[in-house]
Design a protein around this motif. Structure first.
Motif, short mmCIF file in Angstrom:
data_model
loop_
_atom_site.label_atom_id
_atom_site.label_comp_id
_atom_site.label_asym_id
_atom_site.label_seq_id
_atom_site.Cartn_x
_atom_site.Cartn_y
_atom_site.Cartn_z
N GLY A 97 0.90 -0.82 0.01
CA GLY A 97 0.15 -0.13 -0.16
C GLY A 97 0.80 1.27 0.16
N PHE A 98 0.89 2.53 0.89
CA PHE A 98 0.83 3.87 0.43
C PHE A 98 1.50 4.32 2.07
CE2 PHE A 98 -1.93 3.54 -2.94
CZ PHE A 98 -1.15 4.10 -4.35
N LEU A 99 2.70 4.89 2.26
CA LEU A 99 2.12 5.14 3.33
C LEU A 99 2.20 7.02 2.60
CD1 LEU A 99 3.74 5.24 6.03
CD2 LEU A 99 6.38 5.45 5.12
N THR A 100 1.28 7.32 3.56
CA THR A 100 0.50 8.44 3.13
C THR A 100 1.04 9.86 3.69
OG1 THR A 100 -1.29 8.19 4.86
CG2 THR A 100 -1.63 7.48 2.75
N THR A 101 2.35 9.21 4.36
CA THR A 101 2.73 10.12 5.60
C THR A 101 4.53 10.49 4.37
OG1 THR A 101 3.67 8.85 7.44
CG2 THR A 101 1.33 10.27 7.33
N ALA A 102 4.66 10.20 3.80
CA ALA A 102 5.89 9.99 3.06
C ALA A 102 5.54 10.47 1.37
CB ALA A 102 6.52 8.47 3.26
N ASN A 103 4.72 10.62 1.29
CA ASN A 103 4.41 11.10 -0.31
C ASN A 103 4.15 9.93 -1.15
OD1 ASN A 103 4.29 13.17 -2.52
ND2 ASN A 103 6.47 12.48 -3.07
N TRP A 104 2.63 9.26 0.03
CA TRP A 104 2.28 8.21 -0.87
C TRP A 104 3.43 7.29 -1.80
CZ3 TRP A 104 -2.98 7.75 -0.79
CH2 TRP A 104 -4.31 8.58 -0.27
N SER A 105 4.85 6.84 -1.26
CA SER A 105 5.64 6.31 -1.81
C SER A 105 4.43 5.00 -0.69
CB SER A 105 6.80 5.89 -0.45
OG SER A 105 6.56 5.92 0.79
N ILE A 106 5.39 3.64 -1.54
CA ILE A 106 4.38 2.42 -1.69
C ILE A 106 6.04 2.01 -0.85
CG2 ILE A 106 4.05 0.03 -3.13
CD1 ILE A 106 4.44 2.54 -5.59
N VAL A 107 4.39 0.84 0.24
CA VAL A 107 5.78 0.17 1.02
C VAL A 107 4.53 -1.65 1.01
CG1 VAL A 107 6.04 1.23 2.25
CG2 VAL A 107 3.93 0.91 2.92
N GLU A 108 5.49 -2.39 1.46
CA GLU A 108 5.05 -3.80 1.87
C GLU A 108 5.23 -3.50 3.33
OE1 GLU A 108 6.00 -6.82 -1.46
OE2 GLU A 108 7.72 -5.99 -0.22
N ILE A 109 3.85 -5.20 3.93
CA ILE A 109 3.54 -5.17 5.44
C ILE A 109 3.89 -6.76 5.54
CG2 ILE A 109 2.11 -4.52 7.23
CD1 ILE A 109 1.05 -2.79 5.96
N TRP A 110 5.01 -6.88 6.31
CA TRP A 110 5.02 -8.79 6.32
C TRP A 110 4.97 -8.79 7.14
CZ3 TRP A 110 11.29 -8.45 4.84
CH2 TRP A 110 11.55 -7.56 3.97
N HIS A 111 3.43 -9.90 7.34
CA HIS A 111 2.89 -10.56 7.77
C HIS A 111 3.17 -11.56 8.92
CE1 HIS A 111 2.85 -14.31 6.02
NE2 HIS A 111 2.36 -14.74 6.49
N ASP A 112 4.58 -12.39 8.63
CA ASP A 112 5.07 -12.71 9.27
C ASP A 112 6.74 -12.11 10.05
OD1 ASP A 112 6.76 -12.66 6.70
OD2 ASP A 112 6.56 -14.59 6.41
N ASP A 113 7.11 -11.25 10.33
CA ASP A 113 7.92 -9.98 10.42
C ASP A 113 7.40 -9.02 11.48
OD1 ASP A 113 10.09 -9.57 11.17
OD2 ASP A 113 10.84 -8.48 9.24
N ASP A 114 5.84 -9.53 12.55
CA ASP A 114 5.44 -8.10 13.24
C ASP A 114 4.94 -7.11 12.55
OD1 ASP A 114 5.76 -10.36 15.59
OD2 ASP A 114 8.13 -8.83 15.49
N LEU A 115 4.85 -7.53 10.99
CA LEU A 115 3.96 -6.61 10.45
C LEU A 115 4.69 -5.55 10.15
CD1 LEU A 115 0.11 -6.14 11.28
CD2 LEU A 115 1.53 -7.33 9.93
#
Length: 137
Positions: A97-115
């Motif tokens: 998704g988008f990290l809205t506070t970092a100029n809508w940069s694209i990030v991944e959230i890894w579910h098996d790594d404590d998010l």
């Protein structure tokens, strides 16, 4: 249209990709301040659904992290998760998704790594989807 090459890839492999464009009425509900135009164009032209059977799933709109990861979601431990709006997942449990506070940069959230939040190399949403579909042409 911005995504003609992607639409052509979908036409060539209709059994592998299951995507449906949003109507203008549905699309208006997704427009929030700052949202990248290339993302809105994607929803309008290509839509939501799955890519290459179960390689990636695009949501029909932006989703807050707690809606997907409610059982793992802890804003005390990771308060920055509140600033992310997800547009899809890799069908293995990791959100993108988008990290809205970092100029809508694209990030991944890894579910098996404590998010954990992991930046993507792509600088724009368009670059993200073009790179994805190039794998299947």
């Amino acid at each position: 249209m911005r995504y003609n090459n992607i639409l052509e890839s979908i036409r060539k492999n209709p059994s592998k990709h299951n995507l449906e464009a949003l109507s203008e009425t549905e699309l208006k509900k997704e427009i929030v301040e700052g949202i990248p135009k290339d993302y809105i164009d994607f929803l309008r032209e290509v839509g939501y659904g799955t890519v290459n059977d179960t390689y990636f799933s695009f949501y029909s709109g932006l989703v807050e992290v707690d809606e997907i990861f409610d059982d793992l979601y802890d804003t005390e431990f990771r308060p920055e998760l509140k600033e992310i709006l997800l547009f899809g997942d890799n069908c293995s449990g990791d959100g993108v998704g988008f990290l809205t506070t970092a100029n809508w940069s694209i990030v991944e959230i890894w579910h098996d790594d404590d998010l954990s939040i992991n930046p993507r190399d792509e600088k724009t949403f368009e670059e993200f989807v073009v790179n994805m579909f190039e794998k299947f042409t």
